[in-house]
Design an enzyme around this catalytic site. Structure first.
Site, mmCIF file in Angstrom:
data_model
loop_
_atom_site.group_PDB
_atom_site.id
_atom_site.type_symbol
_atom_site.label_atom_id
_atom_site.label_comp_id
_atom_site.label_asym_id
_atom_site.label_seq_id
_atom_site.Cartn_x
_atom_site.Cartn_y
_atom_site.Cartn_z
ATOM 1 C CB VAL A 260 -36.225 -5.798 35.273
ATOM 2 C CG1 VAL A 260 -36.583 -4.472 34.611
ATOM 3 C CG2 VAL A 260 -35.088 -6.475 34.505
ATOM 4 N N GLY B 133 -31.892 9.214 30.282
ATOM 5 C CA GLY B 133 -31.183 10.160 29.444
ATOM 6 C C GLY B 133 -32.086 10.672 28.345
ATOM 7 C CG ASP C 6 -19.058 7.676 25.722
ATOM 8 O OD1 ASP C 6 -18.304 8.638 25.960
ATOM 9 O OD2 ASP C 6 -20.218 7.610 26.137
ATOM 10 C CG LEU D 142 -31.156 0.906 37.715
ATOM 11 C CD1 LEU D 142 -30.325 -0.165 37.011
ATOM 12 C CD2 LEU D 142 -30.826 0.944 39.194
ATOM 13 N N GLY D 143 -31.825 5.147 35.869
ATOM 14 C CA GLY D 143 -31.367 6.388 35.264
ATOM 15 C C GLY D 143 -32.107 6.666 33.969
ATOM 16 C CE LYS E 23 -28.348 1.245 28.169
ATOM 17 N NZ LYS E 23 -26.966 1.568 27.707
ATOM 18 N N GLY F 215 -33.239 7.306 26.275
ATOM 19 C CA GLY F 215 -33.716 6.070 26.872
ATOM 20 C C GLY F 215 -33.715 6.077 28.388
#
Length: 436
Positions: free
Chosen positions: A38, A30, A145, A27-28, A51, A33
């Site tokens: 799944v 960085g 954040d 999915l992505g 993650k 990580g």
């Protein structure tokens, strides 16, 4: 201490992730990580997100700190709330930690920016986001954040907060970049950060729910109007002016961009974006009330002064989950207990000793907790009455004692069930139990 060992891993479509999951796709990714979609290997075949920390990609001398932050993110995602993306389990792959959490197929609220959503949808989204913040704050956690990218929408369109990689505990000194942030996200962080958090002189003292309420205000301003409140932020040269305007609290009203803005939204944004953090709206409940969402369930903070156990539970610290039983420490109708740093060489200096070896921001003589039989209440005072430099007097702690982000002094502040107490970098929640 031996260094943490971690080897490089590679997960593709169809790869196993521990014994219980199979990778579907990435999915992505960085700096620190990777997030995968799944599927569980049981008969339900439920889809989840996982993650995985790229611990192998970091020098051995910082791995322990990074892994500890990752564990903290998992702990934050275990807080019970329908408006937080819930983590379900954790594991290791070649020495690299991972955890599994809810999968939200409708993406993030970033997709709402500039879409001119009706206020019926915006109100619902805001309510759910605020309830997520309320759950975090009631457990002493500051998101730090909050932005559209970190509010996900599940299959039913419910808003859920995620990405607690830099979540701080009230008045924690930790200042880190996002665990999964990429270089381009740095502007995103600055775009939503409260102005006092960019000031190192006050950032520690000002880290409380009001910092998240600022970020909520910026997020909702952007979703409603399609623009950031303090101007464009697209290149290095924009940053100085953007932060200057933010520190002055100057922004165009919502009505400049939309003619259908309800007055309650102008009022809420005004209170969220007050550049003086002590004047800013400081909790999600007040924001919910401004939006007209009354009747939100609040914790019951009543207790039987004489019959109920009254204690402090470590929410964040080196002994998470530990409960200091104040009722046993101060038996009978009244009295007081002292609280301070745990000293291996002299462990009986205080009634309650806080283990804090990593940071040591708890003072040796940090606070005094009083059981008042006349008012039938408990209160906490910063500092202790003791001898110092030959003088018997009340001496404050080095770093202060806070109750729900308000500084206590020698007169003390009352503490009730659900309150959050901060001493050094340790966060304690006031808890009660019947008939201890």
């Amino acid at each position: 201490m031996s260094p943490m060992l971690a080897d490089r891993f590679e997960l593709n479509n169809g790869s196993p992730l521990g014994p219980n999951y199979t990778v579907l796709n990435k999915l992505g990714e960085g700096t620190y990580g990777i997030v995968y979609r799944v599927r569980s290997n049981d008969q339900h075949g439920a889809e989840r997100a996982a993650k995985v920390l790229k611990l192998y990609n970091n020098p051995s001398n910082v791995r322990e700190d990074i892994a500890r932050r990752f564990e903290r993110e998992f702990e934050c995602a275990r807080i019970k709330s329908p408006h937080l993306v819930a983590a379900t389990e954790k594991g290791m792959i070649k020495g690299n930690p991972f955890f599994v959490m809810e999968y939200c197929p409708n993406g993030s609220a970033k997709n709402w920016v500039g879409r001119n959503k009706p206020f019926s949808d915006i109100d619902r989204f805001a309510q759910e986001t605020l309830l997520g913040l309320k759950a975090l704050h009631e457990n002493g956690v500051i998101h730090r954040d909050l932005k559209p990218d970190n509010i996900l929408l599940d299959a039913l369109g419910n808003a859920k907060l995620t990405d607690f990689g830099i979540a701080g505990y009230q008045n924690s000194r930790m200042t880190r970049v996002n665990l999964f942030g990429q270089a381009k996200d740095i502007f995103g962080t600055y775009a939503y950060i409260a102005p006092e958090q960019a000031n190192s002189r006050v950032a520690y003292k000002a880290l409380g729910p009001a910092a998240d309420m600022w970020s909520f205000g910026v997020t909702m301003y952007e979703i409603i109007t399609g623009y950031l409140p303090f101007g464009a932020l697209e290149k290095d040269a924009d940053l100085g002016e953007y932060m200057k305007r933010a520190s002055q609290g100057t922004y165009p009203p919502l009505s400049r961009y939309r003619g259908d803005v309800p007055p309650k939204w102008e009022e809420l944004i005004r209170q969220c974006l007050d550049h003086v953090y002590r004047k800013r709206i400081s909790n999600a409940e007040d924001a919910l009330n401004i939006l007209g969402f009354s009747g939100v369930e609040t914790p019951d903070n009543t207790f039987d002064f004489y019959r109920d156990m009254f204690g402090l539970q470590v929410m964040h610290g080196e002994e998470p989950g530990r409960i200091y039983n104040l009722s046993r420490a101060v038996p009978g109708g009244g009295g007081e207990a002292t609280l301070g740093w745990f000293d291996d060489g002299n462990p009986y200096t205080n009634t309650l000793t806080i283990v804090e070896r990593q940071t040591k921001f708890v003072s040796r003589y940090h606070a005094t907790i009083v059981k008042d039989p006349i008012k039938q209440c408990w209160l906490i005072k910063d500092g202790q009455f003791r001898e110092k430099n030959g003088i018997q007097a009340w001496h404050p702690s080095t770093n202060g004692t806070l109750v729900n982000s308000e500084f206590a002094d020698h007169n003390g502040l009352p503490i009730l069930p659900g309150d959050i107490i901060t001493v050094g970098d340790t966060t304690l929640k006031v808890v009660t139990r019947s008939r201890y």
